[in-house]
Design an enzyme around this catalytic site. Structure first.
Site, PDB file in Angstrom:
ATOM      1  N   ASP A  41      14.543   8.428  47.815  1.00  0.00           N
ATOM      2  CA  ASP A  41      14.255   7.684  46.586  1.00  0.00           C
ATOM      3  C   ASP A  41      14.699   8.541  45.409  1.00  0.00           C
ATOM      4  O   ASP A  41      15.171   9.676  45.590  1.00  0.00           O
ATOM      5  CB  ASP A  41      12.753   7.358  46.495  1.00  0.00           C
ATOM      6  CG  ASP A  41      12.493   6.045  45.741  1.00  0.00           C
ATOM      7  OD1 ASP A  41      13.186   5.783  44.740  1.00  0.00           O
ATOM      8  OD2 ASP A  41      11.591   5.286  46.151  1.00  0.00           O
TER       9      ASP A  41
ATOM     10  N   HIS B  79      15.089  -6.996  46.868  1.00  0.00           N
ATOM     11  CA  HIS B  79      14.780  -8.098  45.940  1.00  0.00           C
ATOM     12  C   HIS B  79      14.834  -7.670  44.470  1.00  0.00           C
ATOM     13  O   HIS B  79      14.824  -8.517  43.575  1.00  0.00           O
ATOM     14  CB  HIS B  79      13.441  -8.750  46.270  1.00  0.00           C
ATOM     15  CG  HIS B  79      12.234  -7.905  46.012  1.00  0.00           C
ATOM     16  ND1 HIS B  79      10.960  -8.402  46.151  1.00  0.00           N
ATOM     17  CD2 HIS B  79      12.084  -6.598  45.644  1.00  0.00           C
ATOM     18  CE1 HIS B  79      10.088  -7.451  45.868  1.00  0.00           C
ATOM     19  NE2 HIS B  79      10.745  -6.356  45.565  1.00  0.00           N
TER      20      HIS B  79
ATOM     21  N   GLY C  37      17.785  11.067  45.535  1.00  0.00           N
ATOM     22  CA  GLY C  37      19.164  10.618  45.391  1.00  0.00           C
ATOM     23  C   GLY C  37      19.221   9.209  44.840  1.00  0.00           C
ATOM     24  O   GLY C  37      18.204   8.637  44.447  1.00  0.00           O
ATOM     25  N   ASP C  38      20.391   8.651  44.839  1.00  0.00           N
ATOM     26  CA  ASP C  38      20.652   7.316  44.295  1.00  0.00           C
ATOM     27  C   ASP C  38      21.271   6.470  45.397  1.00  0.00           C
ATOM     28  O   ASP C  38      22.410   6.710  45.803  1.00  0.00           O
ATOM     29  CB  ASP C  38      21.599   7.431  43.098  1.00  0.00           C
ATOM     30  CG  ASP C  38      21.888   6.092  42.438  1.00  0.00           C
ATOM     31  OD1 ASP C  38      21.539   5.044  43.020  1.00  0.00           O
ATOM     32  OD2 ASP C  38      22.472   6.088  41.343  1.00  0.00           O
ATOM     33  N   PHE C  39      20.522   5.498  45.894  1.00  0.00           N
ATOM     34  CA  PHE C  39      21.041   4.715  47.022  1.00  0.00           C
ATOM     35  C   PHE C  39      22.223   3.842  46.650  1.00  0.00           C
ATOM     36  O   PHE C  39      22.855   3.244  47.517  1.00  0.00           O
ATOM     37  CB  PHE C  39      19.943   3.888  47.709  1.00  0.00           C
ATOM     38  CG  PHE C  39      19.048   3.068  46.801  1.00  0.00           C
ATOM     39  CD1 PHE C  39      19.553   2.214  45.843  1.00  0.00           C
ATOM     40  CD2 PHE C  39      17.667   3.135  46.961  1.00  0.00           C
ATOM     41  CE1 PHE C  39      18.728   1.444  45.042  1.00  0.00           C
ATOM     42  CE2 PHE C  39      16.818   2.370  46.156  1.00  0.00           C
ATOM     43  CZ  PHE C  39      17.355   1.524  45.198  1.00  0.00           C
TER      44      PHE C  39
END
Length: 352
Positions: free
Chosen positions: A206, A252, A232-234
């Site tokens: 996350d 969503h 991190g950055d998904f």
């Protein structure tokens, strides 16, 4: 149908409209109860309104009015001038392990409700009302407000508790060796899975803000040797090394193109035989008139509008999930309702 039947049906229909129009007032009644610690102050012993008011720093007569409204909502019970907590009301006690107090605080806060005042504009334009009202997107707004971000993380953890109690036994995790929870927040869900499956290892992935409480969760469950948080950055990548990628209540929040990016990053690191497991509500193709289904459909459809006005995402049908997975190089192999944690479903996907 007799004239009496017609009048009765009309009365029920009018009551539905009136109760729904008063819905925001009921929500703010819950908010006041949480902020004033009403449920905590009553505790296990019936108490008079003036006693609760004194400890809450409130006035006796307005407190009595608040307590009577809570009684009408079924959250406390009034008896001979005193009030006791009902089973439903006990979920507002923050000391309860499965409390919903933080959830209520966040979802009745202006940060969650103000954009709803512009729902009609979002429906007309498709634009995210939150961005216009607050001058930034929802998650940027949170990241700049540590206390609000902490409350949001706690609310998400509380909302996850029912899924965490059910998911470990509703899916065959024994097929896998390692699970990465993408957007896993404080680790509540993955900790439950690892507790139930001691041969698994895990990763919670996350943002730094999302992981703020994760180390505490892992220590509390004794999982620091089996699970690590990775910030991190998904949208850029997800950690390599797992054969199962778990994604709950993340997709969503985002548009279809953004979802394809997230799923594509999972697909890029998925080994042979690996799986992606999505845990989200699945919108019905047609809203069911069956009263047993209506409750779940109501929550999911209202959540869909919440995604529209606050973050720009959407809830999805099975067909919608199949399409975004297809675009990401994945095939949906099954969609199964998580019956003990409605309205969630398990959507399993494999690499094409």
């Amino acid at each position: 149908m007799t004239s009496t039947d017609v009048r009765s049906a009309g009365t029920d229909d009018r009551s539905l409209i009136i109760r729904t129009a008063f819905g925001s007032m009921a929500a703010q009644t819950l908010r006041a109860a949480v902020r004033l610690r009403v449920i905590e102050l009553i505790g296990d012993t019936p108490r008079r309104a003036d006693e609760v008011a004194l400890e809450a720093g409130a006035q006796p007569q307005p407190m009595a009015r608040l307590l009577r409204a809570l009684a009408a909502l079924g959250l406390v019970k009034e008896n001979a001038g005193s009030f006791s907590v009902t089973p439903a009301g006990s979920y507002l006690d923050p000391a309860r392990p499965d409390s919903l107090a933080a959830f209520v605080r966040v979802f009745t806060d202006p940060v969650a409700t103000r954009a709803w005042e512009h729902l009609d504009a979002s429906v007309r334009t498709g634009d995210v009302a939150f961005d216009e009202v607050f001058g930034s997107d929802f998650f940027s707004h949170l990241s700049q407000r540590p206390e609000l971000s902490k409350a949001f993380n706690a609310a998400m953890s509380q909302a996850t508790s029912v899924v965490a109690a059910t998911l470990p036994y509703a899916f065959d995790f024994g097929r896998f060796t390692s699970v990465t929870d993408v957007g896993g927040g404080d680790g509540t869900l993955l900790a439950a899975v690892l507790d139930a499956h001691p041969t698994l290892t895990g990763v919670v992935h996350d943002s730094a803000e999302g992981l703020a409480q994760t180390p505490q969760t892992l220590r509390r469950h004794g999982l620091t040797e089996r699970c690590i948080p990775i910030a991190g950055d998904f949208f850029h990548s997800v950690p390599k090394g797992s054969d199962l990628y778990l994604i709950k209540s993340v997709l969503h929040d985002w548009s279809d193109d953004q979802v394809v990016t997230i799923l594509g990053n999972c697909r890029a690191v998925l080994p042979t035989g690996g799986r992606v497991l999505i845990v989200e509500p699945v919108l019905p193709e047609t809203v069911d008139s069956d009263p047993e289904a209506q409750g779940a459909d109501e929550v999911t459809c209202l959540s869909d509008l919440n995604m529209l006005v606050n973050v720009g995402g959407r809830e999805r049908t099975r067909g919608d999930f199949e399409e975004v997975c297809r675009r990401a190089g994945l095939s949906v192999t099954s969609v199964a309702p998580l019956k003990e944690a409605a309205p969630y479903s398990l959507i399993e996907a494999v690499a094409d």
